[in-house]
Design a protein around this motif. Structure first.
Motif, PDB file in Angstrom:
ATOM      1  N   ASP A  51      -5.442   2.960 -20.757  1.00  0.00           N
ATOM      2  CA  ASP A  51      -5.901   3.641 -19.546  1.00  0.00           C
ATOM      3  C   ASP A  51      -5.912   2.677 -18.373  1.00  0.00           C
ATOM      4  OD1 ASP A  51      -6.239   5.888 -21.026  1.00  0.00           O
ATOM      5  OD2 ASP A  51      -8.428   5.787 -21.104  1.00  0.00           O
ATOM      6  N   LEU A  52      -6.397   1.464 -18.623  1.00  0.00           N
ATOM      7  CA  LEU A  52      -6.462   0.460 -17.563  1.00  0.00           C
ATOM      8  C   LEU A  52      -5.068   0.129 -17.050  1.00  0.00           C
ATOM      9  CD1 LEU A  52      -9.135  -1.998 -19.027  1.00  0.00           C
ATOM     10  CD2 LEU A  52      -9.422  -0.468 -17.071  1.00  0.00           C
ATOM     11  N   ILE A  53      -4.126  -0.010 -17.968  1.00  0.00           N
ATOM     12  CA  ILE A  53      -2.756  -0.333 -17.572  1.00  0.00           C
ATOM     13  C   ILE A  53      -2.149   0.825 -16.787  1.00  0.00           C
ATOM     14  CG2 ILE A  53      -0.420  -0.701 -18.460  1.00  0.00           C
ATOM     15  CD1 ILE A  53      -1.691  -2.405 -20.682  1.00  0.00           C
ATOM     16  N   ALA A  54      -2.393   2.036 -17.251  1.00  0.00           N
ATOM     17  CA  ALA A  54      -1.858   3.205 -16.548  1.00  0.00           C
ATOM     18  C   ALA A  54      -2.437   3.283 -15.138  1.00  0.00           C
ATOM     19  CB  ALA A  54      -2.175   4.481 -17.325  1.00  0.00           C
ATOM     20  N   ARG A  55      -3.736   2.992 -15.006  1.00  0.00           N
ATOM     21  CA  ARG A  55      -4.384   3.056 -13.700  1.00  0.00           C
ATOM     22  C   ARG A  55      -3.853   1.942 -12.793  1.00  0.00           C
ATOM     23  NH1 ARG A  55     -10.672   2.716 -13.968  1.00  0.00           N
ATOM     24  NH2 ARG A  55     -10.243   3.614 -16.016  1.00  0.00           N
ATOM     25  N   ASP A  56      -3.712   0.762 -13.377  1.00  0.00           N
ATOM     26  CA  ASP A  56      -3.184  -0.379 -12.631  1.00  0.00           C
ATOM     27  C   ASP A  56      -1.788  -0.066 -12.089  1.00  0.00           C
ATOM     28  OD1 ASP A  56      -3.143  -3.464 -12.103  1.00  0.00           O
ATOM     29  OD2 ASP A  56      -1.272  -3.057 -13.166  1.00  0.00           O
ATOM     30  N   TYR A  57      -0.966   0.559 -12.929  1.00  0.00           N
ATOM     31  CA  TYR A  57       0.395   0.870 -12.505  1.00  0.00           C
ATOM     32  C   TYR A  57       0.400   1.948 -11.428  1.00  0.00           C
ATOM     33  CZ  TYR A  57       5.400   1.649 -12.725  1.00  0.00           C
ATOM     34  OH  TYR A  57       6.728   1.750 -12.391  1.00  0.00           O
ATOM     35  N   GLU A  58      -0.542   2.865 -11.534  1.00  0.00           N
ATOM     36  CA  GLU A  58      -0.645   3.911 -10.516  1.00  0.00           C
ATOM     37  C   GLU A  58      -1.039   3.333  -9.161  1.00  0.00           C
ATOM     38  OE1 GLU A  58      -2.539   8.104 -10.737  1.00  0.00           O
ATOM     39  OE2 GLU A  58      -2.693   7.222 -12.735  1.00  0.00           O
ATOM     40  N   VAL A  59      -1.976   2.389  -9.191  1.00  0.00           N
ATOM     41  CA  VAL A  59      -2.370   1.714  -7.952  1.00  0.00           C
ATOM     42  C   VAL A  59      -1.151   1.032  -7.334  1.00  0.00           C
ATOM     43  CG1 VAL A  59      -3.674  -0.259  -7.038  1.00  0.00           C
ATOM     44  CG2 VAL A  59      -4.814   1.413  -8.500  1.00  0.00           C
ATOM     45  N   ALA A  60      -0.374   0.356  -8.179  1.00  0.00           N
ATOM     46  CA  ALA A  60       0.823  -0.337  -7.693  1.00  0.00           C
ATOM     47  C   ALA A  60       1.818   0.655  -7.086  1.00  0.00           C
ATOM     48  CB  ALA A  60       1.474  -1.108  -8.838  1.00  0.00           C
ATOM     49  N   GLU A  61       2.003   1.785  -7.761  1.00  0.00           N
ATOM     50  CA  GLU A  61       2.918   2.811  -7.251  1.00  0.00           C
ATOM     51  C   GLU A  61       2.429   3.369  -5.916  1.00  0.00           C
ATOM     52  OE1 GLU A  61       5.675   4.737  -8.023  1.00  0.00           O
ATOM     53  OE2 GLU A  61       6.387   3.423  -9.602  1.00  0.00           O
ATOM     54  N   ASN A  62       1.110   3.501  -5.777  1.00  0.00           N
ATOM     55  CA  ASN A  62       0.575   3.999  -4.510  1.00  0.00           C
ATOM     56  C   ASN A  62       0.859   3.028  -3.366  1.00  0.00           C
ATOM     57  OD1 ASN A  62      -0.293   6.192  -5.920  1.00  0.00           O
ATOM     58  ND2 ASN A  62      -2.444   6.021  -5.346  1.00  0.00           N
ATOM     59  N   PHE A  63       0.746   1.740  -3.643  1.00  0.00           N
ATOM     60  CA  PHE A  63       1.123   0.759  -2.619  1.00  0.00           C
ATOM     61  C   PHE A  63       2.608   0.889  -2.289  1.00  0.00           C
ATOM     62  CE2 PHE A  63      -2.694  -1.857  -3.884  1.00  0.00           C
ATOM     63  CZ  PHE A  63      -3.257  -1.934  -2.619  1.00  0.00           C
ATOM     64  N   LYS A  64       3.412   0.982  -3.338  1.00  0.00           N
ATOM     65  CA  LYS A  64       4.873   0.958  -3.176  1.00  0.00           C
ATOM     66  C   LYS A  64       5.403   2.221  -2.502  1.00  0.00           C
ATOM     67  CE  LYS A  64       9.063   0.436  -6.065  1.00  0.00           C
ATOM     68  NZ  LYS A  64       9.637   1.756  -6.391  1.00  0.00           N
ATOM     69  N   GLU A  65       4.918   3.377  -2.944  1.00  0.00           N
ATOM     70  CA  GLU A  65       5.515   4.638  -2.492  1.00  0.00           C
ATOM     71  C   GLU A  65       4.757   5.302  -1.350  1.00  0.00           C
ATOM     72  OE1 GLU A  65       8.336   5.633  -3.703  1.00  0.00           O
ATOM     73  OE2 GLU A  65       8.535   4.454  -5.542  1.00  0.00           O
ATOM     74  N   ARG A  66       3.509   4.900  -1.113  1.00  0.00           N
ATOM     75  CA  ARG A  66       2.714   5.572  -0.098  1.00  0.00           C
ATOM     76  C   ARG A  66       2.332   4.639   1.039  1.00  0.00           C
ATOM     77  NH1 ARG A  66      -1.530   9.458  -2.415  1.00  0.00           N
ATOM     78  NH2 ARG A  66      -0.368  10.665  -3.911  1.00  0.00           N
ATOM     79  N   LEU A  67       1.549   3.609   0.718  1.00  0.00           N
ATOM     80  CA  LEU A  67       0.996   2.783   1.787  1.00  0.00           C
ATOM     81  C   LEU A  67       2.063   1.990   2.528  1.00  0.00           C
ATOM     82  CD1 LEU A  67      -1.766   3.609   0.660  1.00  0.00           C
ATOM     83  CD2 LEU A  67      -2.541   1.308   1.239  1.00  0.00           C
ATOM     84  N   ILE A  68       2.931   1.316   1.801  1.00  0.00           N
ATOM     85  CA  ILE A  68       3.940   0.504   2.487  1.00  0.00           C
ATOM     86  C   ILE A  68       4.859   1.384   3.346  1.00  0.00           C
ATOM     87  CG2 ILE A  68       5.934  -1.040   2.159  1.00  0.00           C
ATOM     88  CD1 ILE A  68       4.419  -2.325  -0.181  1.00  0.00           C
ATOM     89  N   PRO A  69       5.372   2.499   2.822  1.00  0.00           N
ATOM     90  CA  PRO A  69       6.251   3.318   3.674  1.00  0.00           C
ATOM     91  C   PRO A  69       5.537   3.989   4.854  1.00  0.00           C
ATOM     92  CG  PRO A  69       6.613   3.832   1.351  1.00  0.00           C
ATOM     93  CD  PRO A  69       5.381   2.983   1.430  1.00  0.00           C
ATOM     94  N   HIS A  70       4.278   4.390   4.667  1.00  0.00           N
ATOM     95  CA  HIS A  70       3.615   5.232   5.671  1.00  0.00           C
ATOM     96  C   HIS A  70       2.274   4.655   6.114  1.00  0.00           C
ATOM     97  CE1 HIS A  70       6.609   8.337   4.902  1.00  0.00           C
ATOM     98  NE2 HIS A  70       6.430   8.116   3.614  1.00  0.00           N
ATOM     99  N   ALA A  71       2.214   3.350   6.272  1.00  0.00           N
ATOM    100  CA  ALA A  71       0.935   2.671   6.501  1.00  0.00           C
ATOM    101  C   ALA A  71       0.145   3.237   7.677  1.00  0.00           C
ATOM    102  CB  ALA A  71       1.171   1.176   6.691  1.00  0.00           C
ATOM    103  N   VAL A  72       0.812   3.487   8.798  1.00  0.00           N
ATOM    104  CA  VAL A  72       0.059   3.904   9.985  1.00  0.00           C
ATOM    105  C   VAL A  72      -0.605   5.260   9.770  1.00  0.00           C
ATOM    106  CG1 VAL A  72       2.012   4.971  11.210  1.00  0.00           C
ATOM    107  CG2 VAL A  72       0.076   4.070  12.504  1.00  0.00           C
ATOM    108  N   GLU A  73       0.056   6.136   9.021  1.00  0.00           N
ATOM    109  CA  GLU A  73      -0.533   7.449   8.760  1.00  0.00           C
ATOM    110  C   GLU A  73      -1.693   7.367   7.776  1.00  0.00           C
ATOM    111  OE1 GLU A  73       2.810  10.751   9.476  1.00  0.00           O
ATOM    112  OE2 GLU A  73       3.265   9.347   7.869  1.00  0.00           O
ATOM    113  N   TRP A  74      -1.668   6.342   6.933  1.00  0.00           N
ATOM    114  CA  TRP A  74      -2.822   6.107   6.062  1.00  0.00           C
ATOM    115  C   TRP A  74      -3.953   5.481   6.853  1.00  0.00           C
ATOM    116  CZ3 TRP A  74      -3.643   8.177   1.440  1.00  0.00           C
ATOM    117  CH2 TRP A  74      -2.538   8.704   0.754  1.00  0.00           C
ATOM    118  N   PHE A  75      -3.613   4.655   7.839  1.00  0.00           N
ATOM    119  CA  PHE A  75      -4.648   4.059   8.685  1.00  0.00           C
ATOM    120  C   PHE A  75      -5.367   5.136   9.495  1.00  0.00           C
ATOM    121  CE2 PHE A  75      -6.048   2.594  12.827  1.00  0.00           C
ATOM    122  CZ  PHE A  75      -6.850   1.505  12.513  1.00  0.00           C
ATOM    123  N   THR A  76      -4.604   5.980  10.178  1.00  0.00           N
ATOM    124  CA  THR A  76      -5.233   7.020  11.004  1.00  0.00           C
ATOM    125  C   THR A  76      -5.876   8.093  10.135  1.00  0.00           C
ATOM    126  OG1 THR A  76      -3.250   8.408  11.081  1.00  0.00           O
ATOM    127  CG2 THR A  76      -3.479   6.731  12.801  1.00  0.00           C
ATOM    128  N   GLY A  77      -5.400   8.221   8.919  1.00  0.00           N
ATOM    129  CA  GLY A  77      -5.925   9.249   8.033  1.00  0.00           C
ATOM    130  C   GLY A  77      -5.230  10.581   8.199  1.00  0.00           C
TER     131      GLY A  77
END
Lengths: 387, 387
Positions: free
Chosen positions: B299-325
């Protein structure tokens, strides 16, 4: 918990709900967010003015100093540039998928020959698979001579896929025994086509039944393909062989003459072949939120797309392993139990049939019968409504 | 409901459990099976002999005529040929991803300059974003002059992602305020690297903290990349600034001399910075099925990988929209309620601290205190164990 599945591909953003351990169903693979597969998108329920919100701020940044807002605005502009590149990326991936589809084609064509018994495999081909091919005895040998190709190859593979097998009725199987190939092809517009090839049969005259799924795009804001809509071939059923309806026979008695007459009508029944009927969805996704059986149209579309994906990503690439069932040993079928709990036996629903009475002439005194001899293909009628 | 997440990438097949409407959590996008994203795979629990089963039949086809088994064996051989091509396909997709990553790079580099205040945006850049950048008044103007770049840009973006924000403690925020860029890069072997760049801070001396995820391959049978393992940078904490531990002070009294002494020890506490610590998993995934807190390591590994995917696929590509919400308005946050129900307040667990007593000399009569003045960074200690 109802949600809006994007139909038009025009209203929602690329990002689905954040996957968390809390909403990850046990017994399934960890959800991996991927920019590479067309997706269904959800938007917050009741967010009516979403279209207007796109491109404007949902959260207040007005309290920030103007200098910071200027920097944020520049970042937003840069993100727009990036999104244009991602549209290119998505198209490049689809082209790559098509390119490899061409490479798989000769292998699939050879498979189809063997399945339908058009050409026997060479001994070299047989050795590569490493299955036990020793004969079990003289008698069996002789029987084998009679077997052409691999009977019920695709039907058996389909029945081993949980999602697909749910849609296949006992009567459907009689027609699906004649399914000799399932192929993937690509339409001109972004999307994919499933082609089901049948040998001559006494259900319908089509040789190939196609269903095409089209992706939509939102080039300005949206950077990935979304499911847009699907189109299926019309099935040319032979007389009285339509597996998607059942015939109900009624006796009607005229009040004055006391004479009786027999009236037949067709009612809808579930069938795998509904797969080729486009789901009735309004242009803006608002017109038809439930189908005639009261099922949420978005759920039906999501399920339909999942069935299509299972054909595309599982059965077509790995058909023989679905036929033998060996692939099931590698899957986690924990969720079988859930399904057994939820799927109550679908029993014949008398009430719906009786409703037919309302539609007959007021002059007639009806006696309605559901005559088993007259009802064609009446097994497993899960829902009966007058069409 | 426990399941085995594939760690070694050597044991399981590409197909996860069949997604069905029954195991699809409401409020999330329909799961789309895709051969294009590296995945976590599940295998049936307790299927110990799975390794041996690979390549052999899990289901009995021996009752079929030898002629049919010969044809099936040929099909199996053809499928092997096809799988080799799919390995090529996966590599081609990864190359395409890297190629586009290079195209995004200048845009991300410009973003980083603006975020850290190294260079102001041009008026042309500001216009493209279409945010309201009018100043709100004289006083605010003056204040704005003082603001360098976009303060707490990445921290704010991270806090808007449910999955990531769960891992961030109040103390972590003090360090994460100094996070000035998050970048994606690619190692030589298949996989991806997340790079977190920090400005000078009084927590650690590293400028960049990296975490790399490696994909595994199963070229003979398996045709897609699977998560294999991850490696994180060692954080060079400044003295007494390690956010992943807390210091507990104990007073000990010597039975004979009656003298007291003060003993300090560190106990583990949760922190976002655990992200950079590789999870302890045995070679064959059997050695450590739970971590020191009793959490399932898979479970920990799956969660860790999900966090990594969120950085890779969400935050890095769309950072400003995550900042503004603003991106949150487009997501379905139904599942927020589930989390509120499930996450009980993590309270200080005295029992674990008291266990420290067992480790002290038998000659000493201990009086254990958890002195608030002496405990550094003691807020939000969700689990306390002696290391």
């Amino acid at each position: 918990m109802a949600e809006n599945v994007d139909i038009t591909g025009k209203r929602v953003d690329k990002l689905s709900a954040a996957p968390t351990p809390h909403n990850t169903p046990s017994g399934t693979a960890a959800p991996i967010s991927s920019a590479k597969a067309p997706q269904f998108m959800t938007i917050e329920e009741g967010d009516e003015g979403l279209g207007e919100k796109l491109g404007s701020l949902a959260y207040d940044i007005s309290s920030l100093p103007a200098s910071v807002r200027r920097r944020l605005s520049a970042l937003k502009g840069l993100e727009g540039e990036r999104n244009k590149l991602e549209v290119e990326f998505q198209h490049a991936i689809l082209e790559l998928e098509k390119e490899f589809s061409k490479k798989y084609e000769p292998l699939y064509a050879r498979r189809a020959e063997i399945v339908r018994g058009a050409r026997e495999p060479t001994s070299e081909e047989i050795e590569k698979g490493e299955y036990d091919v020793e004969s079990n005895g003289e008698a069996e040998q002789e029987k084998a001579v009679e077997t052409k190709g691999i009977p019920e190859f695709w039907l058996t593979a389909m029945k081993n896929d949980l999602m697909i097998s749910e849609a296949v009725t006992t009567e459907d199987e009689e027609a699906l025994k004649h399914l000799v190939d399932i192929r993937l092809s690509y339409p001109e517009k972004p999307g994919f086509t499933l082609e089901f090839e049948f040998e001559k049969n006494d259900f319908f005259t089509n040789t190939v039944l196609k269903k095409t799924y089209y992706y939509g795009e939102q080039p300005t804001r949206e950077s990935i393909f979304l499911y847009d809509h699907a189109e299926g071939d019309k099935i040319e059923w032979l007389p009285n062989r339509d597996l998607t309806v059942r015939v109900v026979t009624k006796k009607q008695r005229n009040k004055t003459t006391k004479q009786t007459r027999v009236v037949k009508s067709t009612v809808k029944r579930d069938s795998f072949f509904d797969f080729f009927t486009a789901l009735q969805v309004g242009e803006d996704g608002e017109d038809a939120e439930v189908d005639e059986n009261g099922e949420d149209i978005d759920d039906l579309i999501a399920r339909d797309y999942e069935v299509a994906e299972n054909f595309k990503e599982r059965l077509i690439p790995h058909a023989v392993e679905w036929f033998t069932g060996e692939i099931l040993a590698l899957e986690n079928y924990d969720n079988f139990s859930d399904i057994e709990e939820e799927d109550e036996e679908d029993e014949f629903d008398d009430e719906h049939v009786l409703n037919l009475k309302d539609k007959t002439s007021a002059d007639d005194e009806d006696s309605l019968v559901s005559d088993d001899d007259e009802v064609q293909n009446n097994q497993n009628p899960t829902e009966c409504r007058q069409q």
